[in-house]
Scaffold this active site. Structure first.
Site, PDB file in Angstrom:
ATOM      1  N   ASP A  45      38.679  89.077  52.934  1.00  0.00           N
ATOM      2  CA  ASP A  45      38.446  87.478  52.539  1.00  0.00           C
ATOM      3  C   ASP A  45      38.940  87.800  50.755  1.00  0.00           C
ATOM      4  O   ASP A  45      39.015  88.755  50.365  1.00  0.00           O
ATOM      5  CB  ASP A  45      37.927  86.908  53.527  1.00  0.00           C
TER       6      ASP A  45
ATOM      7  N   TYR B  31      36.419  78.838  45.240  1.00  0.00           N
ATOM      8  CA  TYR B  31      38.668  78.402  45.422  1.00  0.00           C
ATOM      9  C   TYR B  31      38.599  77.383  44.226  1.00  0.00           C
ATOM     10  O   TYR B  31      39.502  78.478  44.358  1.00  0.00           O
ATOM     11  CB  TYR B  31      38.413  77.613  46.592  1.00  0.00           C
TER      12      TYR B  31
ATOM     13  N   HIS C  75      39.516  87.833  61.625  1.00  0.00           N
ATOM     14  CA  HIS C  75      39.314  87.725  60.515  1.00  0.00           C
ATOM     15  C   HIS C  75      38.259  88.308  59.747  1.00  0.00           C
ATOM     16  O   HIS C  75      37.779  89.141  58.812  1.00  0.00           O
ATOM     17  CB  HIS C  75      38.941  86.200  60.181  1.00  0.00           C
TER      18      HIS C  75
END
Length: 456
Positions: free
Chosen positions: A232, A378, A433
């Site tokens: 990630d 982000y 993930h």
């Protein structure tokens, strides 16, 4: 007619020459930028900042009053909406399953909180100060065995994960294995703004800047050279470290390899449109078609747009809201583990994980009040001022492990524009993930196979 043919030939030749020239320009490696390794990210002015370079043991014990208050909040009557008939997690976290999670959290998990907290403390925890930020990290020395070479390894997590993802992987890495000549000294930090690590107080703290901090952390511990594994956001930070500091990063391994430079994106689009020309039969099963890719992006990346634009708004909604926080985080552990789990009323949460492990991760965000600060990564990553490292070639040994049910994949054809020494590329038909949490043994075996090929 002869004139027209000659004209078309000339135009085509010019077009081809222009295309070739642009390809040469885009395929060149840009020089790695020199970032300020002492840039101050703490609160206020850094003019009089004097860094405390000591490394200290860190107690992650939660305040008892906070745990008592959490029990009180979870005991209040739940006023949840009724889910639509026949719906699992397609509309988000199913409220009936959320009631089950809250009941377990209150009546089972928190009733044995001392035991669960002791489990979180099973590894040595430390803190140190770097560039104005207090950083938390786990540091586990290996169990030494004759004939084994010890290599330092930096493990980097992402969102909405934490260092808890690595708890089943760390013992494998630090214990001697007859199949490997290596054993690893593991350093697993909480990323700045995540868990027990302090968040930056200044705008512009993106993945490149975090890479600088992580490299400084390894130097502080005493390692001039080390391995990096990331998933990630950890994969992006790890590749940034490899691009910026190839003299320090011995090799880079990831379970979510990404390349978004122009040529890689063009190759990705062509691969999605014409998969038969770019992928073999085995690999085609791992990649979405063009229409599937677009559908997935529309359906599953709403959180990304929200956190990339207004992270503090959603952060305020989740802060001091344990039930909302659990729903927001655990919904990702459902869908990102297996997209098909959204069709199940329980989201398939305990098909691959224990509820205790999932709630450990939620608790780290809750007791450290770090959900809002973790989401800012982000916004910083997609800022127009963020440094672009995707055209800086990575020449150290790199390895990419793909797990079929993950969010996205990049083909070797895409990765070649960034990773110039991709010595291992593997495809696993199971898992999503969070492989360090879901299939730690498979991830470990892929990693030690990679290190063997790197011949460090």
């Amino acid at each position: 007619m002869t004139f027209i043919i000659r004209f078309l030939v000339v135009i085509c030749s010019l077009g081809f020459a222009l295309l070739l020239q642009n390809y040469r320009l885009l395929s060149r490696s840009l020089p790695a930028p020199e970032l300020n390794t002492r840039e101050y990210w703490g609160p206020g002015s850094g003019d009089n900042y004097k860094e405390d370079t000591t490394v200290k043991p860190f107690d992650i014990k939660a305040c008892p009053e906070l745990i008592d208050d959490l029990k009180t909040q979870l005991s209040r009557p739940l006023k949840l909406h009724v889910p639509l008939e026949g719906i699992g997690f397609q509309y988000g976290f199913n409220s009936k399953e959320l009631q089950n999670v809250v009941t377990y959290w209150r009546e089972t998990y928190l009733q044995k909180w001392n035991e669960n907290e002791a489990n979180l403390k099973q590894f040595p925890h430390f803190e140190t100060q770097i560039q104005g930020l207090r950083l938390h990290f786990i540091h586990v020395e290996p169990k030494l065995a004759e004939g084994k070479k010890v290599l330092p390894l930096l493990l980097l997590h992402g969102w909405p994960g934490s260092v808890r993802e690595f708890y089943n992987l760390i013992p494998l890495l630090t214990s001697p294995n007859p199949k490997s000549e290596y054993v690893f000294e593991v350093i697993a930090p909480s990323l700045p703004g995540f868990g027990w690590s302090q968040a930056a107080s200044k705008v512009g703290f993106g993945t490149a800047q975090i890479a600088v901090v992580m490299r400084n952390l390894m130097l502080r511990i005493g390692h001039e050279q080390f391995l990096v594994h990331g998933g990630d956001w950890g994969s992006i930070i790890g590749s940034s470290m490899a691009a910026l500091y190839p003299q320090n990063v011995l090799a880079y391994h990831s379970n979510m390899c990404i390349a978004v430079n122009p040529l890689a994106l063009i190759t990705k689009a062509m691969r999605a449109l014409f998969p038969n020309f770019f992928l073999n039969a085995e690999q085609r099963d791992f990649f979405r078609t063009f229409s599937e890719e677009n559908s997935y992006i529309l359906e599953e990346t709403g959180y990304l747009h929200l956190q990339a634009t207004k992270p503090d708004t959603i952060g305020a909604a989740l802060t001091d809201n344990p039930i909302g926080l659990a729903a927001y985080i655990l919904e990702k552990f459902s869908t990102w583990t297996n997209p098909a789990y959204k069709n199940l009323t329980d989201g398939g949460l305990t098909k691959q994980y224990t509820m205790d492990a999932l709630l450990d991760n939620v608790m780290i965000y809750y007791i450290t009040n770090s959900i809002a600060t973790s989401q800012r990564i982000y916004a910083e990553a997609w800022s127009s001022t963020q440094i672009d490292l995707d055209r800086v070639h990575i020449k150290i040994p790199a390895g990419c492990a793909r797990f079929k049910l993950d969010l996205m994949h990049a083909s070797d054809g895409e990765l070649q524009y960034k990773f110039k020494n991709l010595i291992q590329s593997t495809f696993f038909k199971d898992c999503g993930h969070f492989p360090a949490l879901e299939v730690p043994k498979i991830l470990y075996e892929d990693f030690i196979a990679f290190v063997k090929k790197a011949a460090l």
